[in-house]
Design an enzyme around this catalytic site. Structure first.
Site, PDB file in Angstrom:
ATOM      1  CE  LYS A 274       0.490  -3.389   3.421  1.00  0.00           C
ATOM      2  NZ  LYS A 274      -0.185  -2.424   4.375  1.00  0.00           N
TER       3      LYS A 274
ATOM      4  CB  THR B  74      -0.980  -0.009   1.181  1.00  0.00           C
ATOM      5  OG1 THR B  74      -0.266  -0.257   2.402  1.00  0.00           O
ATOM      6  CG2 THR B  74      -2.041  -1.082   1.002  1.00  0.00           C
TER       7      THR B  74
ATOM      8  CD  GLU C 287       1.875   5.151   6.319  1.00  0.00           C
ATOM      9  OE1 GLU C 287       1.100   4.461   5.628  1.00  0.00           O
ATOM     10  OE2 GLU C 287       1.498   5.871   7.258  1.00  0.00           O
TER      11      GLU C 287
ATOM     12  CB  THR D 260      -1.260  -1.829   9.138  1.00  0.00           C
ATOM     13  OG1 THR D 260      -2.344  -1.300   9.817  1.00  0.00           O
ATOM     14  CG2 THR D 260      -1.745  -1.961   7.717  1.00  0.00           C
TER      15      THR D 260
ATOM     16  CG  ASN E 287      -0.865   8.224   7.909  1.00  0.00           C
ATOM     17  OD1 ASN E 287      -1.515   7.200   7.747  1.00  0.00           O
ATOM     18  ND2 ASN E 287       0.459   8.222   7.968  1.00  0.00           N
TER      19      ASN E 287
END
Length: 411
Positions: A183, A156, A280, A194, A406
């Site tokens: 992932k 993602t 991220e 996640t 985000n």
């Protein structure tokens, strides 16, 4: 007993094929967003899942399959939509997905495992999922390239695919293989994150010991990473073993079982660190190694607390040796210790420096500390001087880019 790291991922072990395909689930992109992994024969399967009370439909589906003890043979995964908080319709789509796989590949629907990752609350475009399954089934291949495409298709906000594989020689001379892909980039926090991780092996091992090995290992791998403190709805680790290596089945906690655990740890640790380093917006991976703690569980709590600390992560981003934030994070970890006994060191390829001695500031150079913290792989060592236990956790720095990603996340 020999262990060798090799190139590859989920297709490295005998009998496993994979594929990746762009089914159009992700909006406004032609990137691959569906993956399939299949064994030529039914497998025994172990799994671990999110601890979040809110669980996505595929998590519920997979947990029931794993707990049933029924053989597993196919894993199908989509990225872009999580199929979480989707009610009865979401569960029905899991059933339809499994039936579509079963019809195309001539397997039992009960042997199909499902993974989803992406936006929470959106319903899957089941027609695209079913069409994607048909294409994936025709594309299945045992090459490393196909395994890499599967690893890419489950991404993602990940910036790179994450995969690795290991061969190992058992006591009877059999060479077996274990590989995997995963992932994970955001919503990463201890007690699963996640993240989706799919592991395949050709070793022959009992289901009981396979589950035991996986459940024990995630405590010191996937459960020791944190990017942002959020535990997701979709976290899943699946481990499939098809027995095609031909070894004598591992049914006891003997030397072969201990070797298998070592190999599993090697693969999971690599993948876990890849997730942490690809957080991220991250520019640096940082580890917290706790040593000389009073017990193992306290060591884990202490290490996790430091890598989960927002203030510490921000300090790493600013290359600032703000040791008070580290000490504070240790203090609210829930572990019992004497603050006046703690030593703290920072280390990278630029050098090593003690910044806290016996709970107080050590005599160190701020310039040298900044130079050490300016690298992209940093270790914080907290010496509790209280016992013999140790543990390591992994996290990343917190940057403005994390907020940008985000503030308006769309897969």
């Amino acid at each position: 007993m020999i262990i060798n790291i090799i190139e590859g991922g989920v297709t490295a072990a005998k009998g496993f094929k994979a594929a990746g395909y762009a089914a159009g689930i992700k909006k406004n992109t032609d990137k691959m967003d569906m993956a399939m992994i299949m064994s030529s024969v039914p497998c025994i399967c172990a799994g671990t899942f999110t601890t979040n009370v809110v669980k996505a439909a595929p998590v519920i589906w997979d947990r029931e399959r794993v707990m049933s003890g029924a053989p597993s043979q196919v894993v199908v995964v989509n990225s872009g939509i999580a199929n979480a908080c989707t009610g009865e319709e979401g569960m029905a789509y899991c059933q339809r997905t499994a039936e579509a796989v079963a019809q195309k590949l001539i397997v039992s629907p009960e042997s199909v495992l499902i993974g989803s990752t992406g936006v929470i609350g959106a319903q899957l475009p089941i027609d695209r999922i079913e069409e994607g399954i048909s294409h994936l089934a025709d594309m299945l291949d045992g090459s490393m390239e196909s395994g890499t495409k599967a690893a890419q298709a489950i991404m993602t906000t990940d910036t790179v695919e994450k995969q690795n594989a290991v061969t190992f020689t058992l006591s009877d001379g059999t060479v077996a293989t274990l590989g995997g892909c995963c992932k994970g980039s955001g919503m990463i926090h201890p007690n699963m994150c996640t993240m989706l991780s799919f592991l395949t092996t050709d070793v022959s091992i009992s289901k009981e010991l396979l589950q035991e090995a996986l459940s024990e290992d995630i405590r010191d791998t996937y459960n020791m990473i944190s990017v942002d403190g959020d535990t997701s709805t979709n976290d899943t680790v699946l481990l499939l073993a098809n027995g095609l290596a031909g070894n004598k089945m591992i049914c006891e906690r003997d030397a072969d079982y201990q070797l298998f655990r070592e190999v599993l740890h090697e693969v999971n640790l690599y993948l876990a660190k890849q997730i942490a380093s690809d957080g991220e917006g991250a520019t640096a991976l940082f580890s917290c190694h706790v040593q000389h703690a009073s017990c193992k569980e306290d060591a884990r709590k202490l290490a996790r607390s430091v890598v989960s600390s927002t203030l510490t992560k921000a300090a790493i981003a600013g290359h600032d040796a703000n040791w008070g934030r580290i000490l504070c994070a240790l203090g609210y970890s829930g572990a019992v210790f004497e603050p006046e006994m703690i030593d703290i060191m920072i280390e990278s390829r630029a050098g090593k420096l003690k910044i806290v001695e016996k709970g107080k500031a050590a005599d160190y150079s701020e310039e040298e500390a900044t130079r050490i913290l300016s690298e992209n792989d940093i270790t914080i060592t907290a010496d509790m001087n209280a016992g013999a236990a140790e543990a390591t956790a992994w996290g990343c720095d917190l940057t403005h880019e994390y907020v940008d990603i985000n503030a308006d996340y769309r897969s």
